[in-house]
Scaffold this motif. Structure first.
Motif, PDB file in Angstrom:
ATOM      1  N   GLU A   1       0.886  -1.121   0.099  1.00 47.73           N
ATOM      2  CA  GLU A   1       0.002   0.134  -0.036  1.00 47.73           C
ATOM      3  C   GLU A   1       0.668   1.177   0.162  1.00 47.73           C
ATOM      4  O   GLU A   1       1.910   1.313   0.881  1.00 47.73           O
ATOM      5  CB  GLU A   1      -1.018  -0.006   1.152  1.00 47.73           C
ATOM      6  CG  GLU A   1      -1.699   1.201   1.149  1.00 47.73           C
ATOM      7  CD  GLU A   1      -3.158   1.106   2.068  1.00 47.73           C
ATOM      8  OE1 GLU A   1      -3.934   2.132   2.060  1.00 47.73           O
ATOM      9  OE2 GLU A   1      -3.147  -0.057   2.556  1.00 47.73           O
ATOM     10  N   LEU A   2       0.393   2.178  -0.901  1.00 52.35           N
ATOM     11  CA  LEU A   2       1.117   3.440  -1.087  1.00 52.35           C
ATOM     12  C   LEU A   2       0.625   4.197   0.225  1.00 52.35           C
ATOM     13  O   LEU A   2      -0.381   4.553   0.518  1.00 52.35           O
ATOM     14  CB  LEU A   2       1.076   4.130  -2.244  1.00 52.35           C
ATOM     15  CG  LEU A   2       1.283   3.488  -3.646  1.00 52.35           C
ATOM     16  CD1 LEU A   2       0.760   4.172  -4.766  1.00 52.35           C
ATOM     17  CD2 LEU A   2       2.772   3.250  -3.638  1.00 52.35           C
ATOM     18  N   ARG A   3       1.774   4.979   0.825  1.00 50.42           N
ATOM     19  CA  ARG A   3       1.675   6.007   2.011  1.00 50.42           C
ATOM     20  C   ARG A   3       2.524   7.143   1.940  1.00 50.42           C
ATOM     21  O   ARG A   3       3.639   6.953   1.123  1.00 50.42           O
ATOM     22  CB  ARG A   3       2.063   4.925   3.291  1.00 50.42           C
ATOM     23  CG  ARG A   3       0.928   4.092   3.670  1.00 50.42           C
ATOM     24  CD  ARG A   3       1.228   3.397   5.037  1.00 50.42           C
ATOM     25  NE  ARG A   3       2.473   2.925   4.791  1.00 50.42           N
ATOM     26  CZ  ARG A   3       3.670   2.776   5.542  1.00 50.42           C
ATOM     27  NH1 ARG A   3       3.409   3.171   6.692  1.00 50.42           N
ATOM     28  NH2 ARG A   3       4.603   2.023   5.095  1.00 50.42           N
ATOM     29  N   THR A   4       1.928   8.166   2.391  1.00 49.60           N
ATOM     30  CA  THR A   4       2.856   9.505   2.369  1.00 49.60           C
ATOM     31  C   THR A   4       4.119   9.220   3.095  1.00 49.60           C
ATOM     32  O   THR A   4       4.299   8.609   4.084  1.00 49.60           O
ATOM     33  CB  THR A   4       2.062  10.616   3.192  1.00 49.60           C
ATOM     34  OG1 THR A   4       0.929  10.650   2.699  1.00 49.60           O
ATOM     35  CG2 THR A   4       2.945  11.944   3.076  1.00 49.60           C
ATOM     36  N   GLY A   5       5.099   9.685   2.613  1.00 46.05           N
ATOM     37  CA  GLY A   5       6.696   9.418   3.025  1.00 46.05           C
ATOM     38  C   GLY A   5       7.494   8.373   2.410  1.00 46.05           C
ATOM     39  O   GLY A   5       8.632   8.432   2.663  1.00 46.05           O
ATOM     40  N   GLN A   6       6.833   7.544   1.583  1.00 46.40           N
ATOM     41  CA  GLN A   6       7.434   6.204   0.898  1.00 46.40           C
ATOM     42  C   GLN A   6       8.341   6.736  -0.235  1.00 46.40           C
ATOM     43  O   GLN A   6       7.763   7.796  -0.914  1.00 46.40           O
ATOM     44  CB  GLN A   6       6.730   5.451   0.566  1.00 46.40           C
ATOM     45  CG  GLN A   6       5.705   4.512   1.807  1.00 46.40           C
ATOM     46  CD  GLN A   6       5.148   3.646   1.231  1.00 46.40           C
ATOM     47  OE1 GLN A   6       4.100   3.673   0.414  1.00 46.40           O
ATOM     48  NE2 GLN A   6       4.811   2.329   1.963  1.00 46.40           N
ATOM     49  N   ILE A   7       9.364   6.008  -0.413  1.00 50.50           N
ATOM     50  CA  ILE A   7       9.909   6.192  -2.000  1.00 50.50           C
ATOM     51  C   ILE A   7       9.306   5.208  -2.612  1.00 50.50           C
ATOM     52  O   ILE A   7       9.166   4.183  -2.470  1.00 50.50           O
ATOM     53  CB  ILE A   7      11.541   5.891  -1.630  1.00 50.50           C
ATOM     54  CG1 ILE A   7      11.965   6.780  -0.566  1.00 50.50           C
ATOM     55  CG2 ILE A   7      12.155   5.906  -2.851  1.00 50.50           C
ATOM     56  CD1 ILE A   7      12.280   8.244  -0.783  1.00 50.50           C
ATOM     57  N   VAL A   8       9.161   5.788  -3.854  1.00 48.09           N
ATOM     58  CA  VAL A   8       8.507   4.878  -4.971  1.00 48.09           C
ATOM     59  C   VAL A   8       9.294   5.232  -6.483  1.00 48.09           C
ATOM     60  O   VAL A   8       9.728   5.944  -6.620  1.00 48.09           O
ATOM     61  CB  VAL A   8       6.888   5.126  -5.260  1.00 48.09           C
ATOM     62  CG1 VAL A   8       6.100   4.941  -3.970  1.00 48.09           C
ATOM     63  CG2 VAL A   8       6.646   6.598  -5.725  1.00 48.09           C
ATOM     64  N   LYS A   9       9.150   3.956  -7.103  1.00 54.14           N
ATOM     65  CA  LYS A   9       9.855   4.356  -8.413  1.00 54.14           C
ATOM     66  C   LYS A   9       8.679   4.031  -9.569  1.00 54.14           C
ATOM     67  O   LYS A   9       7.983   3.040  -9.390  1.00 54.14           O
ATOM     68  CB  LYS A   9      10.928   3.138  -8.606  1.00 54.14           C
ATOM     69  CG  LYS A   9      11.455   3.054  -9.913  1.00 54.14           C
ATOM     70  CD  LYS A   9      12.589   2.209 -10.022  1.00 54.14           C
ATOM     71  CE  LYS A   9      13.329   2.400 -11.235  1.00 54.14           C
ATOM     72  NZ  LYS A   9      14.758   1.376 -11.438  1.00 54.14           N
ATOM     73  N   ILE A  10       8.716   4.920 -10.613  1.00 52.74           N
ATOM     74  CA  ILE A  10       7.749   4.741 -11.657  1.00 52.74           C
ATOM     75  C   ILE A  10       8.369   4.225 -12.813  1.00 52.74           C
ATOM     76  O   ILE A  10       9.518   4.773 -13.327  1.00 52.74           O
ATOM     77  CB  ILE A  10       7.003   6.141 -11.865  1.00 52.74           C
ATOM     78  CG1 ILE A  10       6.056   6.587 -10.698  1.00 52.74           C
ATOM     79  CG2 ILE A  10       6.382   6.043 -13.306  1.00 52.74           C
ATOM     80  CD1 ILE A  10       5.692   7.769 -10.849  1.00 52.74           C
ATOM     81  N   THR A  11       7.866   3.253 -13.576  1.00 49.98           N
ATOM     82  CA  THR A  11       8.515   2.751 -14.756  1.00 49.98           C
ATOM     83  C   THR A  11       7.505   2.516 -15.704  1.00 49.98           C
ATOM     84  O   THR A  11       6.256   2.300 -15.499  1.00 49.98           O
ATOM     85  CB  THR A  11       9.199   1.312 -14.595  1.00 49.98           C
ATOM     86  OG1 THR A  11       8.143   0.603 -13.982  1.00 49.98           O
ATOM     87  CG2 THR A  11      10.278   1.358 -13.476  1.00 49.98           C
ATOM     88  N   GLY A  12       7.912   2.660 -16.978  1.00 47.13           N
ATOM     89  CA  GLY A  12       7.090   2.335 -18.450  1.00 47.13           C
ATOM     90  C   GLY A  12       6.213   3.460 -18.599  1.00 47.13           C
ATOM     91  O   GLY A  12       4.981   3.279 -19.369  1.00 47.13           O
ATOM     92  N   ALA A  13       6.452   4.716 -18.132  1.00 42.34           N
ATOM     93  CA  ALA A  13       5.461   5.676 -18.398  1.00 42.34           C
ATOM     94  C   ALA A  13       5.833   6.355 -19.891  1.00 42.34           C
ATOM     95  O   ALA A  13       6.763   6.128 -20.295  1.00 42.34           O
ATOM     96  CB  ALA A  13       5.810   7.075 -17.324  1.00 42.34           C
TER      97      ALA A  13
END
Length: 154
Positions: free
Chosen positions: A8-20
């Protein structure tokens, strides 16, 4: 909302976006706002670009939303990009070693609210809805700063 691994995504987490569709949208971000956060009435996640070393980007185009929303002057290209992103773009929760800038970002947001709280309290009293709203927001940001660094939030 869940990432591609079911986290689950939450505020403060690091995320990586791919395939945009646009390559500028791919990369590492930290979640600055999530649906349901105090002071955030959006239904999307607000993201700010960050480096692998933990430096927050100062670039002109360092913001993104999840799900990705493409805003370009050509409406056909925007429709094509949005359709592509809906089908191909993925987000994944990641970790980085140095989270001090992210924590400092949230602490600065909390500190910015001190003067307005003091002013509103002086002029309208402790129980005024704006005072309560600003204190809730200040506490939310302060707790995020602590939790990002792995400390216990109060």
């Amino acid at each position: 909302m869940l990432d591609k691994n079911g986290v689950e995504l939450r505020t403060g987490q690091i995320v990586k976006i791919t395939g945009a569709y646009f390559k500028n949208d791919n990369g590492l971000y930290f979640v600055t706002h999530s649906p349901g956060d105090p002071g955030w009435c959006g239904s999307n996640y607000s993201l700010t670009k960050i480096s692998k070393a933990g430096k927050i980007s100062k670039a002109k185009y360092n913001l993104c939303f999840w799900p990705i929303v493409s805003v370009v002057s050509d409406r056909w290209k925007a429709a094509e990009a949005n359709a592509w992103n809906k089908e191909h773009a993925q987000i994944e929760v990641k970790t980085i070693k140095n989270m001090t800038e992210v924590a400092a970002y949230f602490q600065a947001k909390a500190d910015e609210l001190e003067d307005p709280i003091r002013y509103l309290t002086y002029n309208f009293g402790e129980d005024h809805p704006e005072v309560v709203r600003n204190k809730t927001l200040r506490d939310h940001f302060a707790n995020l700063a602590k939790s990002v660094m792995g400390e216990e939030a109060t």
